[in-house]
Design a protein around this motif. Structure first.
Motif, PDB file in Angstrom:
ATOM      1  N   ALA A 308       1.129  -1.111   0.442  1.00  0.00           N
ATOM      2  CA  ALA A 308       0.038  -0.126  -0.433  1.00  0.00           C
ATOM      3  C   ALA A 308       1.086   0.966   0.418  1.00  0.00           C
ATOM      4  O   ALA A 308       0.688   2.544  -0.484  1.00  0.00           O
ATOM      5  N   ASN A 313      -0.761   4.580  -1.387  1.00  0.00           N
ATOM      6  CA  ASN A 313      -2.276   3.836  -1.070  1.00  0.00           C
ATOM      7  C   ASN A 313      -2.435   3.531   0.542  1.00  0.00           C
ATOM      8  O   ASN A 313      -3.357   3.420   1.164  1.00  0.00           O
ATOM      9  N   LEU A 317      -5.706   2.509   4.346  1.00  0.00           N
ATOM     10  CA  LEU A 317      -4.788   1.212   4.821  1.00  0.00           C
ATOM     11  C   LEU A 317      -5.711   1.629   6.163  1.00  0.00           C
ATOM     12  O   LEU A 317      -4.793   2.284   6.990  1.00  0.00           O
TER      13      LEU A 317
END
Ligand code: AMP
Ligand code: GLY
Length: 421
Positions: A308, A313, A317
């Motif tokens: 991630a 990202n 998370l």
């Protein structure tokens, strides 16, 4: 997928075990690893300073992710070296790695962005530094600028100590010294604060406290770390907000402005003075043994977290943790951190009954004819997770007793600030 881990210590064995748990990983290579990693991964005898050979091997063996454990390859620019390849590499680039590679680089960022840290002066030669000593108060701290494996920091009680420190640094004890740093001595309690970042988003990665000195009661020479516990007793929501807004976020922004893109763990060594955080140092990686202490508390898949981060990202998370107390004791070879013995047989490892919540991570070990020998100063890390630090520590002592390794010693007071005897 195939993952490569660079390094050979307890930190790398812990990273290796956590990554191994991920269902998507079918092969791990360690460059060069230790006896512990050889049980769950393939150790590759390439020194981590040999970037060309690591690259060649990684491409040939279709490694898709490389995780860098220690600071040296990061400061040397391993991440930039892999930039135009298919391989994802997890760690900060060369610009950002100066946070650890040069204490003066970090101090200048602090100065420019108003980040709380000890007051300081930078001196280009011994005469300038020595004449400053007449105008200042003691104790003070003298620091060599570059990487010094946990050494290179002198707490000086008086002028004689400081003169000696200045002489040793400029005489090249820690490599060529163009500058020296002299700092105000901060009085408070230390805490290590870890985050993971992709240069924009930041996620907390727990707190810890290590014990750097070799002797009990935090006396004696500095080491890489004789043990640690997590969480720190100091952390609370209010303090965490201050650390993030006054220290971490301005640092990440400053690096972005320099054209760097931090991708990795960042470890802030802090002094907490009257509930206010001051930055003592940055490390551009997980700590050792803090990594071994923290990772067993992690509920979320480590590979997912790292991916991630690499994919930008992190924001979406959720990193989850077991709400338990973790403590780590490092079993060292007699003589460490000075001259110590190597190649001492370690028997009885298979006689240990590790419960759920108990972890053993190898550091300086190697295998020879299926027997395990010591191969470094810090040899084995014992970690235990339980509802109290005291219980964790006593479980570890039982394991060390049972191992009964004549070549070793360890500190019996790890966690003394959080354990009432
Ligand atoms: P460093 O390698 O910069 O983390 O320094 C090693 C140790 O020296 C730290 O963990 C602190 O215990 C101590 N230290 C470093 N700088 C200071 C400071 N300005 N004031 C008080 N203690 C310090
Ligand atoms: N335990 C201190 C460090 O990893 O630098």
């Amino acid at each position: 997928m195939k993952v490569g881990i660079i390094g050979s210590g307890g930190r790398e064995h812990a990273l290796c075990l956590s990554i191994k748990k991920s269902p998507r990983v079918n092969k791990i290579y360690c460059f060069p690893g230790n006896a512990g990693t050889s049980d769950i991964a393939e150790n590759i005898e390439i020194d981590f300073s040999d970037l060309n050979r690591i690259k060649e091997f990684s491409i040939k063996n279709k490694i898709s992710l490389l995780i860098v454990g220690p600071e040296k390859p990061l400061v040397d620019g391993i991440v930039d070296f892999f930039k135009n390849t298919e391989i994802n590499i997890f760690g900060p680039d060369k610009i950002s790695s100066q946070l650890e590679g040069s204490k003066i680089f970090t101090k200048k960022i602090c100065e420019k962005h108003n980040i709380p840290t000890a007051k300081f002066g930078i001196f280009e030669n011994a005469n300038g530094a020595i004449s400053f000593l007449d105008k200042t108060q003691f104790p003070l701290v003298v620091k060599a600028d570059g990487l010094a494996s946990g050494k290179g920091v002198y707490i000086c009680e008086n002028k004689d100590d400081a003169n000696l420190a200045i002489k040793e640094v400029f005489d090249g004890k820690f490599g060529l010294a163009k500058n020296i740093l002299i700092e105000e001595f901060l009085v408070g309690e230390e805490m290590s604060y870890f985050i993971i970042t992709n240069g924009k988003e930041i996620k907390n990665f727990e707190t810890a406290q290590d014990h750097k000195r070799v002797l009990e009661n935090d006396k004696g020479s500095n080491t890489g770390g004789m043990g640690a516990y997590s969480p720190s007793r100091l952390i609370n929501k209010k303090l965490e907000q201050k650390i993030l807004t006054k220290i971490i976020k301005p640092t990440i922004k400053a690096l972005e402005e320099m054209g760097s893109n931090y991708r990795g763990f960042l470890y802030a060594g802090l002094m907490i003075v009257n509930e206010e955080p001051f930055l003592i140092e940055y490390n551009v990686r997980m700590g050792d043994p803090e990594c071994q202490t923290i990772l067993p508390k992690l509920k979320t898949d480590l590979l997912e977290i790292i991916e991630a981060c690499c994919d930008g990202n992190l924001k979406n998370l959720k990193i989850e943790w077991f709400n338990q107390k973790s403590l780590c004791v490092v079993l060292c070879s007699k003589g460490y951190p000075d001259k110590y013995n190597k190649d001492i047989l370690i028997e009885n490892l298979d006689k240990l009954n590790l419960d759920e919540g108990d972890f053993l991570y190898h550091a300086g070990t190697k295998k020879n004819n299926n027997k395990i020998y010591s191969n470094g100063g810090r040899v084995i890390n014992f970690v235990s997770l339980s509802s109290s630090f005291k219980e964790s520590r006593s479980k570890i002592f039982n394991h060390i007793d049972r191992l009964n390794w004549g070549g070793g010693f360890f500190r019996k007071d790890i966690g003394h600030k959080v354990i009432n005897e």
